[in-house]
Design an enzyme around this catalytic site. Structure first.
Site, mmCIF file in Angstrom:
data_model
loop_
_atom_site.group_PDB
_atom_site.id
_atom_site.type_symbol
_atom_site.label_atom_id
_atom_site.label_comp_id
_atom_site.label_asym_id
_atom_site.label_seq_id
_atom_site.Cartn_x
_atom_site.Cartn_y
_atom_site.Cartn_z
ATOM 1 C CD GLN A 106 -53.131 1.316 44.111
ATOM 2 O OE1 GLN A 106 -52.397 2.110 43.532
ATOM 3 N NE2 GLN A 106 -52.992 0.009 43.977
ATOM 4 C CE1 TYR A 192 -43.883 2.076 46.465
ATOM 5 C CE2 TYR A 192 -45.601 0.788 45.400
ATOM 6 C CZ TYR A 192 -44.501 1.630 45.316
ATOM 7 O OH TYR A 192 -44.011 2.014 44.092
ATOM 8 N NE ARG A 239 -52.924 -3.897 41.428
ATOM 9 C CZ ARG A 239 -52.132 -3.562 40.409
ATOM 10 N NH1 ARG A 239 -51.124 -2.736 40.593
ATOM 11 N NH2 ARG A 239 -52.360 -4.029 39.200
ATOM 12 N N GLY A 334 -52.875 -2.225 32.489
ATOM 13 C CA GLY A 334 -52.147 -1.024 32.860
ATOM 14 C C GLY A 334 -51.701 -0.248 31.642
ATOM 15 N NE ARG A 335 -46.881 -2.678 30.758
ATOM 16 C CZ ARG A 335 -46.190 -3.774 30.462
ATOM 17 N NH1 ARG A 335 -45.022 -3.672 29.882
ATOM 18 N NH2 ARG A 335 -46.685 -4.962 30.748
HETATM 19 C C1 LIG Z 1 -46.551 3.910 34.577
HETATM 20 C C2 LIG Z 1 -47.005 2.880 35.565
HETATM 21 C C3 LIG Z 1 -47.479 3.296 36.789
HETATM 22 C C4 LIG Z 1 -47.965 2.353 37.727
HETATM 23 N N1 LIG Z 1 -48.488 2.793 38.911
HETATM 24 C C5 LIG Z 1 -49.065 1.903 39.762
HETATM 25 C C6 LIG Z 1 -49.743 2.365 40.920
HETATM 26 O O1 LIG Z 1 -49.882 3.559 41.176
HETATM 27 N N2 LIG Z 1 -50.286 1.424 41.742
HETATM 28 C C7 LIG Z 1 -50.177 0.077 41.492
HETATM 29 O O2 LIG Z 1 -50.675 -0.724 42.278
HETATM 30 N N3 LIG Z 1 -49.567 -0.369 40.379
HETATM 31 C C8 LIG Z 1 -49.034 0.506 39.496
HETATM 32 N N4 LIG Z 1 -48.457 0.052 38.333
HETATM 33 C C9 LIG Z 1 -48.599 -1.368 37.974
HETATM 34 C C10 LIG Z 1 -49.826 -1.559 37.089
HETATM 35 O O3 LIG Z 1 -51.024 -1.340 37.807
HETATM 36 C C11 LIG Z 1 -49.892 -2.966 36.467
HETATM 37 O O4 LIG Z 1 -49.937 -3.926 37.487
HETATM 38 C C12 LIG Z 1 -48.687 -3.218 35.572
HETATM 39 O O5 LIG Z 1 -48.526 -2.172 34.627
HETATM 40 C C13 LIG Z 1 -48.835 -4.534 34.806
HETATM 41 O O6 LIG Z 1 -49.966 -4.500 33.995
HETATM 42 P P1 LIG Z 1 -49.850 -4.291 32.391
HETATM 43 O O7 LIG Z 1 -48.958 -5.393 31.899
HETATM 44 O O8 LIG Z 1 -51.272 -4.420 31.912
HETATM 45 O O9 LIG Z 1 -49.257 -2.939 32.162
HETATM 46 C C14 LIG Z 1 -47.945 0.967 37.412
HETATM 47 C C15 LIG Z 1 -47.429 0.562 36.168
HETATM 48 C C16 LIG Z 1 -46.981 1.496 35.245
HETATM 49 C C17 LIG Z 1 -46.503 1.031 33.901
#
Ligand SMILES: Cc1cc2nc3c(=O)[nH]c(=O)nc-3n(C[C@H](O)[C@H](O)[C@H](O)COP(=O)(O)O)c2cc1C
Length: 392
Positions: A106, A192, A239, A334-335
């Protein structure tokens, strides 16, 4: 013992993603973990282990990776602009490929979501316009500890600098290729740099990069074009996060803005468009989504003629339901992936999930990073790997 049969779920149907055939539709979402090696923000063997553990994802999208020193906005995030970083990422991609996985990088420039403490020569962060975001930057203080400090007013970019910005992304794309990645995802989401240009609240420019929607989307389009020249569009994803207010972002007319962008991105014939679901909170909490959020989901599906990935708040059942209703082609987690290296296996079996620990999201070592167990480890069928004391 025979493995249990794969349930007849849409989640487990194969799908084509640009140049690749994916065995199922469960993607690992990009996750910043702030554990790059210091000095130099260089990926390490520990990072390689973390990604290799998660290769059962049909595709891993790496944590956001700054394309330049100017593009960095948080302590200890990895870059893709130095030779050492390219070598570091090679450790990651080799480990992922050895384990049979697929990984995109990314590409990230944070724009105003930074601080002089993170910028070369302590300079001001850059942005489309000199508008200070509400909130705080995550920096390393003089004792080497993480600290939150208020954002500053960024410097508005001059029009002469725009080609230089695009070159930062193409260099990142070339370095990602040299590092052995399988593709790249352009980070146009979460407030961003690219979204700061897109959104009317952060872009007050009156030149070719401000004002009309086409002008505000111009930098994104130039970046996508430049990166596609390096990789071929069928190995490039983008994205977006329509309606999100994360990082103090706001747009006056999001339906027109994101409708236009989705249409324009269709013309590139990219591997995929990745959208942070504006209805994420409702999905996660089982409440009724805001009609505005659902209208946005449908609008993007209508305007974007290609493979669509959604992320945000999904579990196995809601992901399945959304795929079934044709709202998306792939779902990113994500999480849940952070805490469950074998997430597809757990979904396949309907097994319980490990809970994620927010205290270990950012910074630190193996704890809360490579020590989340798989089912096979819990059953004693696999060694408990990658918790080397030196990495703690
Ligand atoms: C610890 C953490 C770090 C994240 N880092 C990024 C990132 O580097 N780039 C990005 O586009 N989204 C990032 N996100 C957003 C996640 O990609 C995702 O969209 C978000 O966690 C929601 O999905 P989930 O409900 O499955 O966790 C991050 C989220 C978390 C919790």
């Amino acid at each position: 013992m025979q493995p249990p049969p794969t349930p007849a779920l849409r989640l487990f149907e194969p799908v084509r993603l640009g140049r690749y055939d994916l065995p199922h539709r469960i993607i690992m979402a990009p996750l910043t973990r702030s554990r790059a090696g210091q000095p130099g923000n260089v990926p390490t063997a520990l990072n390689a282990c973390y990604y290799a553990q998660r290769t059962s994802a049909a595709l891993i999208v790496s944590e956001a990776t700054q394309v330049s020193m100017q593009g960095q906005g948080y302590a200890w995030t990895p870059g893709i602009h130095s030779r050492e970083q390219v070598d570091g990422w090679r450790l990651v991609t080799q480990a992922v490929h050895q384990a049979g996985g697929l990984i995109f990088n990314q590409l990230w420039h944070v724009g105003r979501i930074s601080h002089p403490a993170l910028q070369p020569d302590q300079m001001l962060p850059v942005a489309p316009s000199a508008i200070r975001p509400k909130g705080e930057a995550f920096i390393e203080n003089e004792d080497g500890e993480p600290e939150l400090v208020p954002f500053v007013t960024p410097r508005a970019l001059q029009i002469e600098e725009m080609p230089y910005l695009v070159r930062q992304y193409s260099r990142g794309a070339r370095n990602a290729l040299a590092s052995g990645f399988d593709g790249v995802e352009v980070h146009g989401a979460n407030g961003y740099l690219l979204e700061q240009f897109i959104a009317s609240g952060t872009n007050r420019r009156d030149d070719l990069y401000g004002g009309t929607i086409a002008n505000r989307a111009r930098l994104l389009m130039h970046v996508v074009e430049a990166v596609s020249e390096v990789w071929g569009p069928d190995r490039v994803g983008v994205r977006l996060s329509p309606l999100s207010t994360f990082n103090d972002i706001r747009d006056d007319d999001p339906e027109s803005t994101f409708g236009h962008i989705a249409e324009r991105l269709s013309d590139f014939r990219l591997a995929y468009l990745h959208v942070v679901n504006p209805a994420a909170e409702a999905i996660e909490h089982g409440t009724k989504p805001d009609p505005r959020a659902m209208r946005m989901v449908d609008l993007i599906r209508e305007c974007y003629r290609g493979t669509l990935m959604l992320a945000g708040g999904f579990d196995r059942d809601t992901a399945e339901a959304w795929l079934e209703r044709g709202k998306a082609d792939l779902i990113a987690f994500g999480r849940k992936f952070l805490a469950n290296p074998d997430l597809p296996e757990r979904f396949r079996l309907g097994a319980p999930l490990n809970a994620d620990d927010p205290a270990t999201y950012y910074g630190g070592g193996a704890k809360g990073y490579t020590d989340y167990p798989t089912l096979a480890q819990e059953r004693g069928e696999q060694p408990w790997p990658c918790v080397d004391e030196r990495w703690r």
